[in-house]
Write an enzyme that holds these catalytic residues in place. Structure first.
Site, PDB file in Angstrom:
ATOM      1  N   VAL A 107       0.836  -1.199   0.000  1.00  0.00           N
ATOM      2  CA  VAL A 107       0.000   0.000   0.000  1.00  0.00           C
ATOM      3  C   VAL A 107       0.873   1.252   0.000  1.00  0.00           C
ATOM      4  O   VAL A 107       0.549   2.257  -0.644  1.00  0.00           O
ATOM      5  CB  VAL A 107      -0.959   0.005   1.215  1.00  0.00           C
ATOM      6  CG1 VAL A 107      -1.761   1.298   1.289  1.00  0.00           C
ATOM      7  CG2 VAL A 107      -1.891  -1.200   1.166  1.00  0.00           C
ATOM      8  N   CYS A 108       2.001   1.192   0.675  1.00  0.00           N
ATOM      9  CA  CYS A 108       2.862   2.362   0.860  1.00  0.00           C
ATOM     10  C   CYS A 108       3.281   3.044  -0.441  1.00  0.00           C
ATOM     11  O   CYS A 108       3.192   4.272  -0.539  1.00  0.00           O
ATOM     12  CB  CYS A 108       4.076   1.997   1.698  1.00  0.00           C
ATOM     13  SG  CYS A 108       3.643   1.364   3.328  1.00  0.00           S
ATOM     14  N   PRO A 109       3.726   2.312  -1.467  1.00  0.00           N
ATOM     15  CA  PRO A 109       4.127   3.025  -2.682  1.00  0.00           C
ATOM     16  C   PRO A 109       2.966   3.731  -3.374  1.00  0.00           C
ATOM     17  O   PRO A 109       3.159   4.773  -4.006  1.00  0.00           O
ATOM     18  CB  PRO A 109       4.731   1.931  -3.576  1.00  0.00           C
ATOM     19  CG  PRO A 109       4.226   0.646  -3.040  1.00  0.00           C
ATOM     20  CD  PRO A 109       3.977   0.876  -1.571  1.00  0.00           C
TER      21      PRO A 109
END
Length: 187
Positions: A46-48
């Site tokens: 999810v972070c990118p």
């Protein structure tokens, strides 16, 4: 703990930005609006998507006299490697703070000690380094850069016009409210 109005602590951390590693301190976050954007880990899922979404809106944050600071428990070297490997993260031009000792994550109580990762926290700080808005999501729940920008803009408006407030879904240029007895029961 309620963080509204709380002050940014003293700290020194490293950050990766534009191909360089530099030290950041509390003073570097003063004098402009700051968005501390905590996320669990580099080279994750999810972070990118979140960092890319912020990168796509970065010029709008800068036009609003705000700097974005993404923060994870990874080192500045891991940030650099991720920036060089990920097409999404490669678009990031804002500072990527390395907080491997959890100095900032512990202060804002977003560190999951067992996981060694930060929850998804967003802290909007005024130019004096005081929290004006914050949200914290569980690790699997991504955030929306446009909503963070909208919240920043509302916080800036309220700071500038202390006698007016922003209703739900307010965007810059829209009508605000002036609290008073004439509005009681009319909204």
């Amino acid at each position: 703990m309620n963080f509204i109005g709380s002050a940014l602590p003293d700290f020194t951390v490293n950050a990766f930005q534009n191909g360089e590693v530099k030290a950041l301190t509390r003073d570097d976050l003063l004098g402009h609006w700051s968005v501390l954007f905590f996320y669990p880990a580099d080279f994750s899922f999810v972070c990118p998507t979140e960092l890319g979404d912020l990168a796509a809106h970065y010029s709008e944050f800068k036009q609003s006299n705000a700097e974005i600071y993404s923060v994870s428990e990874d080192t500045e070297f891991v940030h650099q490697a991720w920036h060089e490997q990920s097409p999404e993260v490669g678009q990031v031009a804002y500072p990527m703070i390395a907080d491997p000792a959890g100095v900032l994550a512990r202060h804002y109580e977003v560190l999951d000690v067992d996981a060694g990762q930060a929850y998804r926290g967003v802290f909007i700080l005024d130019p004096e380094g005081k929290v004006r808005s914050y949200t914290i999501n569980d690790m699997g729940i991504g955030r929306n850069a446009a909503e963070i920008l909208r919240t920043l803009t509302a916080a800036q408006f309220v700071a500038e016009h202390g006698d007016r407030v922003c209703p739900a879904n307010w965007h810059k240029g829209e009508q605000t409210l002036k609290p008073g007895t004439d509005l009681v029961g009319k909204l």
